[in-house]
Design an enzyme around this catalytic site. Structure first.
Site, PDB file in Angstrom:
ATOM      1  N   CYS A  10      -5.401 -34.073 -56.052  1.00  0.00           N
ATOM      2  CA  CYS A  10      -6.369 -33.582 -57.036  1.00  0.00           C
ATOM      3  C   CYS A  10      -7.709 -34.241 -56.736  1.00  0.00           C
ATOM      4  O   CYS A  10      -7.822 -35.035 -55.799  1.00  0.00           O
ATOM      5  CB  CYS A  10      -5.914 -33.857 -58.468  1.00  0.00           C
ATOM      6  SG  CYS A  10      -5.961 -35.579 -58.999  1.00  0.00           S
ATOM      7  N   GLY A  11      -8.702 -33.940 -57.527  1.00  0.00           N
ATOM      8  CA  GLY A  11     -10.044 -34.451 -57.277  1.00  0.00           C
ATOM      9  C   GLY A  11     -10.126 -35.951 -57.159  1.00  0.00           C
ATOM     10  O   GLY A  11     -10.698 -36.487 -56.214  1.00  0.00           O
TER      11      GLY A  11
END
Length: 95
Positions: A10-11
């Site tokens: 994820c980010g």
């Protein structure tokens, strides 16, 4: 039996990847599939993907990788989770 390596990205490599990793761990346990899950950021995927059997991300990846990828936004929204479950199982069982 082979132990698969799965990147969960994820980010920031913390929040949404944790939600996805927990869902994937449960899915694998229910189906008696052994795998190592590695949480990472989207930017780390490129350097880690050569040792992975599957990449699961919470957002679109910035490029195409040789390793199979699944965008698991459904695990965050709650819509279409069964379809993602089946994709993961199909990919891991075909190895």
């Amino acid at each position: 039996m082979k132990i698969s390596t799965i990147l969960v990205a994820c980010g920031a490599g913390i929040a949404t990847s944790t939600i996805v990793a927990q869902r994937v761990e449960s899915l694998l346990k229910e189906n008696k599939i052994r795998a190592e899950l590695i949480q990472c950021t989207i930017s780390e995927v490129g350097s880690l993907q050569s040792n992975a059997d599957l990449i699961i991300s919470t957002t679109l990846l910035p490029k195409v990788y040789e390793t199979p990828t699944i965008v698991a936004t459904s695990y965050i929204t709650g819509v279409g989770m069964e379809k993602i479950d089946q994709q993961i199982l199909d990919l891991l069982k075909s190895e």
